[in-house]
Design a protein around this motif. Structure first.
Motif, PDB file in Angstrom:
ATOM      1  N   LEU B   8      25.405  46.938  86.361  1.00 25.11           N
ATOM      2  CA  LEU B   8      24.307  45.855  85.903  1.00 25.11           C
ATOM      3  C   LEU B   8      24.632  44.645  86.480  1.00 25.11           C
ATOM      4  O   LEU B   8      23.589  43.837  87.007  1.00 25.11           O
ATOM      5  CB  LEU B   8      24.691  45.543  84.516  1.00 25.11           C
ATOM      6  N   TYR B  23      37.923  58.683  80.445  1.00 28.39           N
ATOM      7  CA  TYR B  23      36.798  59.202  79.797  1.00 28.39           C
ATOM      8  C   TYR B  23      37.101  60.812  79.389  1.00 28.39           C
ATOM      9  O   TYR B  23      37.631  61.454  80.247  1.00 28.39           O
ATOM     10  CB  TYR B  23      35.526  59.190  80.539  1.00 28.39           C
ATOM     11  N   HIS B  24      36.963  60.932  78.036  1.00 31.88           N
ATOM     12  CA  HIS B  24      36.892  62.382  77.736  1.00 31.88           C
ATOM     13  C   HIS B  24      35.816  62.719  76.671  1.00 31.88           C
ATOM     14  O   HIS B  24      35.646  61.816  75.782  1.00 31.88           O
ATOM     15  CB  HIS B  24      38.463  62.923  77.313  1.00 31.88           C
ATOM     16  N   PRO B  25      35.221  63.663  76.814  1.00 28.61           N
ATOM     17  CA  PRO B  25      34.227  63.892  75.703  1.00 28.61           C
ATOM     18  C   PRO B  25      34.907  63.978  74.436  1.00 28.61           C
ATOM     19  O   PRO B  25      35.931  64.462  74.245  1.00 28.61           O
ATOM     20  CB  PRO B  25      33.761  65.607  76.234  1.00 28.61           C
ATOM     21  N   TRP B  54      36.540  54.513  81.779  1.00 25.61           N
ATOM     22  CA  TRP B  54      35.765  53.533  80.982  1.00 25.61           C
ATOM     23  C   TRP B  54      35.873  52.082  81.818  1.00 25.61           C
ATOM     24  O   TRP B  54      37.444  51.954  81.499  1.00 25.61           O
ATOM     25  CB  TRP B  54      35.837  53.537  79.521  1.00 25.61           C
ATOM     26  N   TRP B  63      29.481  48.282  79.289  1.00 24.63           N
ATOM     27  CA  TRP B  63      30.291  49.527  79.501  1.00 24.63           C
ATOM     28  C   TRP B  63      29.659  50.455  80.386  1.00 24.63           C
ATOM     29  O   TRP B  63      28.440  50.617  80.473  1.00 24.63           O
ATOM     30  CB  TRP B  63      30.562  50.391  78.302  1.00 24.63           C
ATOM     31  N   ALA B  81      26.794  54.603  81.419  1.00 19.66           N
ATOM     32  CA  ALA B  81      27.051  55.460  80.464  1.00 19.66           C
ATOM     33  C   ALA B  81      25.829  56.526  80.112  1.00 19.66           C
ATOM     34  O   ALA B  81      26.314  57.620  79.515  1.00 19.66           O
ATOM     35  CB  ALA B  81      27.643  54.962  79.289  1.00 19.66           C
ATOM     36  N   SER B  82      24.693  55.989  80.187  1.00 23.67           N
ATOM     37  CA  SER B  82      23.524  56.820  79.816  1.00 23.67           C
ATOM     38  C   SER B  82      23.417  58.056  80.963  1.00 23.67           C
ATOM     39  O   SER B  82      22.823  58.928  80.440  1.00 23.67           O
ATOM     40  CB  SER B  82      22.339  56.152  80.167  1.00 23.67           C
ATOM     41  N   GLU B  83      24.216  58.120  81.936  1.00 24.27           N
ATOM     42  CA  GLU B  83      24.184  59.300  82.949  1.00 24.27           C
ATOM     43  C   GLU B  83      25.208  60.469  82.282  1.00 24.27           C
ATOM     44  O   GLU B  83      25.440  61.425  82.813  1.00 24.27           O
ATOM     45  CB  GLU B  83      24.578  58.676  84.168  1.00 24.27           C
ATOM     46  N   LEU B  84      26.006  59.846  81.242  1.00 25.72           N
ATOM     47  CA  LEU B  84      26.978  61.088  80.836  1.00 25.72           C
ATOM     48  C   LEU B  84      26.300  62.192  80.249  1.00 25.72           C
ATOM     49  O   LEU B  84      25.164  61.961  79.730  1.00 25.72           O
ATOM     50  CB  LEU B  84      27.877  60.535  79.873  1.00 25.72           C
ATOM     51  N   ALA B  85      26.698  63.192  80.381  1.00 31.05           N
ATOM     52  CA  ALA B  85      26.018  64.485  79.813  1.00 31.05           C
ATOM     53  C   ALA B  85      26.094  64.316  78.075  1.00 31.05           C
ATOM     54  O   ALA B  85      27.116  63.597  77.596  1.00 31.05           O
ATOM     55  CB  ALA B  85      26.979  65.549  80.292  1.00 31.05           C
ATOM     56  N   THR B  86      25.018  64.354  77.514  1.00 29.21           N
ATOM     57  CA  THR B  86      24.936  64.311  76.129  1.00 29.21           C
ATOM     58  C   THR B  86      25.374  65.415  75.303  1.00 29.21           C
ATOM     59  O   THR B  86      24.693  65.899  74.430  1.00 29.21           O
ATOM     60  CB  THR B  86      23.400  64.089  75.818  1.00 29.21           C
ATOM     61  N   ASP B  88      28.082  65.287  73.581  1.00 29.25           N
ATOM     62  CA  ASP B  88      29.236  64.827  72.669  1.00 29.25           C
ATOM     63  C   ASP B  88      29.237  65.270  71.451  1.00 29.25           C
ATOM     64  O   ASP B  88      30.337  64.867  70.647  1.00 29.25           O
ATOM     65  CB  ASP B  88      29.148  63.283  72.761  1.00 29.25           C
ATOM     66  N   SER B  91      26.000  63.108  68.402  1.00 29.92           N
ATOM     67  CA  SER B  91      24.961  62.472  68.162  1.00 29.92           C
ATOM     68  C   SER B  91      23.560  63.530  67.929  1.00 29.92           C
ATOM     69  O   SER B  91      23.805  64.414  68.226  1.00 29.92           O
ATOM     70  CB  SER B  91      24.652  61.426  69.152  1.00 29.92           C
TER      71      SER B  91
END
Lengths: 926, 91, 236
Positions: B8, B23-25, B54, B63, B81-86, B88, B91
């Motif tokens: 940003l 970072y870990h899922p 992170w 973040w 963080a939006s590029e992380l695989a979803t 998780d 959610s």
């Protein structure tokens, strides 16, 4: 004898003969010219003794004339350890030598040199070590003898500060290579910062001699300087030293009283070479100096460095020195060239033509002094590496110029991660593994004489002038088992003095390599850490920033006589008045009996909004919030993934998708960050805002609070039914838009009023005015802490530590059982199945006894079974109350525990059920 | 002073950032036995090589993630963080 | 107008007492009390051209955040900046700062010229979809640092390169100034260099002192809003 050694112009490019400056050295008035350093002015007046060495108090004089050695450290009236060859003279300046008893010329401490064999290498190390207690005996003596200058304890702070700087290319070193590099970089469009440690640009062009033409350097310098000055994108900083390289080309630069923190896209290191010592008996006598030092004296300051010189040569540069000496009217008795064969450099030929005798394959084996100055040298034929013939000849001289080799100023490059290599045959250096965006301005390939080291049966061939280390000291360190050069350094302290190994690193590497049968390249040099040049404490201490946070009501507290304390960055009123005990007692009773006003603006505030707001809170706190009704407040306890309590506060539901959450003053930053991090993974449809500083908060609390508040409110009702305990309302208070919470932290009827920060003081004023007839008074945080203790409420961080879980705190009631997830929930599930290791309990003790303090131990015989976390004498209950962790076996109400108070007495206390005050919580719910 | 490139705010001194751990899922608490959960909470890989971490730009509370080589301390890249695989789970 | 009796004002800058101690002459703007000028013989307008520091903490400001912020602003005739960390002047002279993809800050500079405060005609309410109001009027204090030496001044406090050719007009930096979090906005006043600095209201006095201290070297000084407005006009 005023300025007897001064040479006529054009020698002395830095001095202004039209301006005479007088100063005092050792009580004697000395004259020099504007532009002189202390050392050059003294030399002009034939004063060569500058200091006494650290250990043996040997006389020392000019060595480099470039501020690279500790010989010239002198004391100014307000400042110790100033480099005499760098510090300019000024009218009336008072200068004395350092580290002597009696006078500099007749130092009683010099007798210690005779006991040198009783002060072997590693002496300090052994004295520390054994026998036990030896250090105590020795230290008093050391304290007196050790250390250099005297600190002026009446010193008043002055304006040292710091500044950030930026450039595309920083060129470190303003000599010919540096100037050329700067011009090249500027031509390609870069914004260049050119750093020169001395007062003028030019570097070696100011003093050295590369050929027979005495004017060549001057002309070259003039051309380069004018090119630099003509380039608009080059900024020149003189008297600026780059002292350290840090990650991503972050360079610390000292200039005057300012530390510049420079960020450069590219570093070009053009720091040149440092001339090196030759090791022979008495190589530290005043009158023995680097060839470059003699040249600097002549050309920069117009000072004749001696009358009759011998030049010890190891390379062709020495013959440039010879020519300069001759031009300055110094008789050159001989050139003693260590090399078996002399080269055909034009300077060598010129020297011979001018009648100078050259003794090739010879070395200076010893120097001899008279009246603490060089009087003659003993010259012998070299018969092997470091070995001389058994006899030689003595040559009378008052100046010995040593010019046997140079070492690149490699320190910054190695700080940047580069590797220094040594080529044994040519005794030259090279550098590899330079990081990206870091270049050298020139290849460091100057050849040196490989072994200018000649041991003497009587020693005193100094390797390290700062620490008075001789050849035998280095060899003995290896014999003592310290075979690695890094260990030799630590054992012998070699290279740890003010000159940081600039001259000792290379001979030490050579000696260690020889003694351990390795190559010099394998031995290497010790790590050259920042700073490269001395930094004053002023540079380190200069302007630092200590943020201070103040609430909008801050000045009202001060006007009311508050004693402010700083909690983290916040200023908070501890209590009001001069007598803490009395003030705190009165403030507690005020809240219990009528009405008080507490500034709670520092409390953390977080807004949580959006369709998933309740779900989000359900996940981050242990309690349940899905069914919380708008207009109500619920307690909030936060655990981390390990189930440890990390914060607490309250959750106010303002609307179906709108919550306002409080957090502890010290915890809110981290809590808010953690919430954002969690949601970066959960991706709930929720918006989080840290609104801590947006709101001021005042807690009006005590049985009379409602009556005081009521007339100020519009838009909502404050009575018990309309606005019950654990309610939240929004409305207008004293004309200010406000949010009001009814919470029970201190356990009385009260309203926590949150208003826009800039209206805090106006709210405070309105409440103080409205409460005047009720006798309202401000209450500080000490009283608030005591009030909450009476209610048995924990303060996260005071009554909890990095291991505390809700079960230990007996707060199982704050854990919602029907949620499928919250952070820490899974860990708590595991912990709950295990027996507790400790519990936080309340205790009461005899009011007449001494009051235990936080962290006092709970003991059971010889065993430690817990500790006190909070304790105070309670004005409401008139006894000592406190919280403590105890063994679960002692946690039942009625148990008696023993508290060790200050290790002097034991106080017996009884575990009681909590809260201590108003057990049914009726008063806060009035 | 190391530079870290915030997705940003751009390149900034590392002192402007807060470290947020490796970072870990997210583990699924329901599906983890006690041992697996304890490993998830307390054990860190401490891998010698490229790890994902992170980082938070403190002034903007932003973040993001950084791929850093723990052998060289070299940050290979940073990304939101939006590029992380979803994947998780939660959610 | 005299504001010697502070009890008249509901909104009070943290620096009010400091301004009084320096002989401030106050003026009411947008429902808040501002320093118009300090009562001394200094030429504040020329100071503002060289290096001036002005307290604008009571200037109305609004924040908007949430996934629908950009859409909301567009739908209500705002001109949101294209990129985060930039600022765009709105047709009514207010400044709209984009702090991140969906977070904005509006500085109501236009309100400096009128005494009365009026609520913004268009700002999201509590239930306006997924765009939410943020209480920015009080979370931060707001100072203007003006003049040719402003960037050099910041180099003593801030590690971001704010020099004119590196940090263009309209750029925004969220960073650390004198070790407190701050938003620095470059918005020149008709050719005179100008930075707006926002930091936590609680740090107002601290940062003000840091700025004054750092300014000494460059002979900068505090100025009232009259000087700020004069500078904006002179070069126009």
């Amino acid at each position: 004898m005023s300025q007897v050694n001064r040479l006529p112009a054009p020698q002395g490019s830095l001095v202004d003969r039209a301006q005479t400056v007088s100063f005092e050295f050792e009580g004697q008035c000395v004259e020099g010219f504007a532009g002189d350093t202390i050392a050059s002015a003294l030399a002009a007046s034939d004063l060569w003794l500058l200091s006494r060495s650290f250990k043996y108090h040997r006389p020392r004089g000019v060595l480099t004339m470039a501020g690279q050695d500790a010989n010239t450290l002198v004391q100014l009236s307000g400042e110790p350890n100033c480099l005499a060859d760098r510090t300019p003279i000024s009218e009336g300046l008072q200068v004395t030598g350092q580290n002597y008893s009696g006078s500099l010329r007749r130092d009683r401490g010099s007798l210690i040199g005779r006991f040198a064999r009783f002060l072997p290498v590693g002496f300090y190390y052994h004295a520390f070590f054994r026998p036990r207690g030896a250090w105590n005996w020795w230290s008093a003596w050391f304290r007196k003898k050790a250390g250099l200058g005297v600190v002026d304890q009446s010193f008043v702070g002055e304006g040292f500060d710091k500044q950030y700087r930026f450039c595309d290319v920083v060129v470190i070193g303003g000599g010919p290579v540096g100037m050329s590099a700067a011009i090249t970089a500027a031509t390609s469009g870069a914004e260049v910062l050119l750093l020169e440690e001395h007062t003028v640009l030019g570097g070696s062009l100011n003093y050295a001699r590369a050929g027979i033409d005495a004017n060549a350097e001057k002309l070259r310098r003039k051309r380069l300087v004018s090119e630099v000055e003509a380039a608009p994108s080059i900024t020149v900083m003189t008297s600026a030293t780059a002292t350290g390289w840090y990650a991503d080309n972050w360079v610390s630069v000292l200039c005057g009283k300012r530390l510049h923190k420079l960020r450069a896209r590219k570093v070009v290191l053009c720091s040149g070479y440092l001339e090196q010592l030759a090791l022979f008996h008495n190589n530290d006598l005043p009158g023995v100096m680097m060839g470059s030092a003699a040249q600097r004296l002549i050309k920069l300051y117009g000072v004749q460095p001696g009358k009759r010189a011998v030049v010890l040569a190891g390379n062709d540069e020495a013959y440039g020195v010879v020519l300069d000496l001759l031009d300055a009217g110094v008789a050159v008795a001989a050139v003693v060239d260590c090399r078996a064969e002399v080269s055909s450099d034009e300077r060598v030929t010129a020297a011979s033509h001018r009648g100078v005798a050259v003794m090739s394959g010879h070395a200076v084996y010893a120097a001899h002094g008279d009246h603490q100055h060089l009087a003659s040298v003993e010259v012998r034929r070299i018969v092997g590496q470091g070995e001389c013939a058994s006899h030689g000849e003595r040559i009378n001289c008052d100046l010995l110029c040593v010019s046997v080799g140079v070492m690149p100023a490699y320190q910054l490059a190695c700080q940047a991660g580069a590797e220094l290599n040594y080529e044994e045959q040519s005794a030259s250096f090279s550098i590899t593994r330079l990081p990206p965006n870091f270049e050298l301005g020139e290849a460091w390939d100057v050849e040196n004489f490989p072994w200018p080291i000649f041991a003497h049966p009587q020693g005193k061939e100094f390797v390290d002038f700062d620490e008075d280390l001789q050849i035998a000291d280095i060899v003995n360190a290896t014999l003592a088992g310290y075979k690695h050069v890094q260990l030799v350094k630590r054992y012998s302290t070699c290279g740890m003095g003010p000159s940081q190994g600039r001259h000792s690193a290379l001979p030490t590497a050579r000696l260690v390599a020889q003694a351990t049968g390795t190559t010099i390249a394998e031995t290497g040099v010790t790590t050259a850490r920042p700073p490269f040049a001395p930094e004053t404490l002023g540079h380190c201490a200069g302007r630092s920033f200590y943020p201070a946070l103040r609430t909008n009501i801050h000045h009202r507290h001060i006007e009311a006589g508050a004693q402010m304390l700083q909690a983290g960055a916040w200023y908070r009123p501890a209590y009001y008045g001069d007598d803490p005990e009395r003030a705190i007692r009165e403030e507690v009773l005020q809240v219990r009996q009528s009405v008080g006003l507490i500034d709670v603006s520092t409390l953390g505030g977080i807004e949580v909004r959006g369709p998933d707001a309740a779900e989000f809170l359900n996940r981050v706190y242990t309690f349940a919030y899905m069914k919380q009704a708008p207009g109500t407040v619920r307690y909030a306890l936060m655990t981390n993934e390990a189930g440890v309590v990390i914060d607490d506060g309250v959750v106010c539901r303002l609307g179906p998708q709108h919550f306002y959450v409080t957090a502890t003053t010290g915890g809110v930053e981290a809590v808010f960050r953690k919430m954002l991090q969690w949601n970066a993974q959960w991706r709930l449809d929720v918006v989080l805002m840290n609104v801590t500083s947006a709101y001021a908060g005042v807690n009006i609390v005590g049985p009379a609070s409602r009556a005081v508040l009521e007339p100020l409110c519009t838009g909502f009702d404050v009575d018990k039914t309309a606005f019950p305990y654990l309610g939240v309302r929004r409305g207008i208070v004293a004309g200010i838009p406000a949010m009001l919470l009814r919470v029970g932290f201190v356990g009385e009827l009260g309203y926590e009023i949150h208003v826009p920060q800039h209206c805090g003081e106006a709210l405070w004023d309105a409440l103080m005015d409205a409460g005047e007839s009720a006798g309202i008074r401000p209450v500080g945080i000490e009283a608030q802490r005591l009030l909450r203790l009476e209610k048995g409420h924990v303060i996260v961080g005071q009554d909890t530590d990095a291991m505390s879980n809700p079960m230990e705190l007996q707060m199982q009631w704050a854990i919602a059982r029907k949620k499928d997830f919250f952070v820490g929930g899974r860990s708590l599930e595991v912990l709950e199945r295990r027996p507790l290791r400790r519990m936080l309990v309340g205790f009461c003790a005899n009011p007449a006894g001494s009051v235990p303090k936080e962290s006092h131990l709970i003991i059971d015989g010889d065993n430690m079974i817990g500790r006190v976390t909070s304790c105070a004498w309670s004005p409401s209950l008139e006894k000592i109350i406190g919280l403590a962790y105890v063994d679960p076996a002692s946690a039942a109400p009625g148990s008696v525990i023993s508290i060790d108070v200050d290790g002097r007495r034991t106080v017996s206390a009884e575990v009681v059920s909590m809260p201590f005050y108003d057990a049914d919580g009726l008063r806060q719910a009035l | 002073m190391k530079i870290l490139i915030c997705p940003l705010n751009g390149p900034r001194n590392i002192s402007e950032f807060t470290y947020g751990g490796e970072y870990h899922p997210l583990a699924d608490p329901q599906k983890s036995n006690d041992r697996a959960w304890a490993d998830y909470v307390f054990f860190h890989d401490n891998h010698a090589g490229i790890v994902i971490e992170w980082w938070c730009h403190t002034a903007s509370s932003y973040w993001f993630l950084a791929e850093r080589d723990t052998r060289t301390d070299n940050v290979v890249r940073t990304f939101p963080a939006s590029e992380l695989a979803t994947s998780d789970g939660r959610s | 107008m005299s504001f010697a009796d502070r009890k008249q004002a509901l909104r009070r800058s943290q620096l009010y007492r400091w301004h009084v101690s320096q002989g401030a002459i106050f003026v009411e703007r947008a429902g808040g009390v501002f320093v118009n000028e300090y009562d001394n013989s200094r030429d504040e307008t020329s100071a503002a051209g060289h290096l001036g520091l002005c307290d604008l903490s009571l200037l109305p400001r609004h924040g908007i955040t949430g996934a629908g912020s950009t859409a909301w602003l567009l739908a209500h005739d705002y001109e949101p900046p294209q990129h985060p960390n930039t600022v765009v002047t709105q047709p009514n002279d207010d400044l709209l700062v984009r702090l991140s993809a969906e977070e904005y800050l509006c500085l109501r500079i236009s309100k400096l010229s009128g005494a009365a405060y009026d609520e913004p005609p268009h700002w999201p309410g509590d239930d306006d979809g997924n765009a939410y109001p943020a209480p920015r009027a009080d979370s931060h204090c707001l100072f203007a640092v003006t003049g040719s030496s402003a960037a050099t001044l910041f180099s003593k406090l801030c590690a971001v390169d704010l020099r004119p050719d590196k940090f263009a007009d309209g750029c925004v930096a969220q960073t650390s100034v004198a070790r407190v979090n701050a938003i620095v906005i470059r918005h020149d006043l008709n050719g005179t260099r100008n930075f707006y600095v926002l930091t936590s209201t609680s740090a107002a006095e601290y940062l003000w002192e840091c700025l004054l201290d750092a300014m000494q070297e460059f002979k900068g000084m505090p100025v009232g809003i009259a000087a700020l407005q004069a500078v904006a006009k002179v070069r126009a």
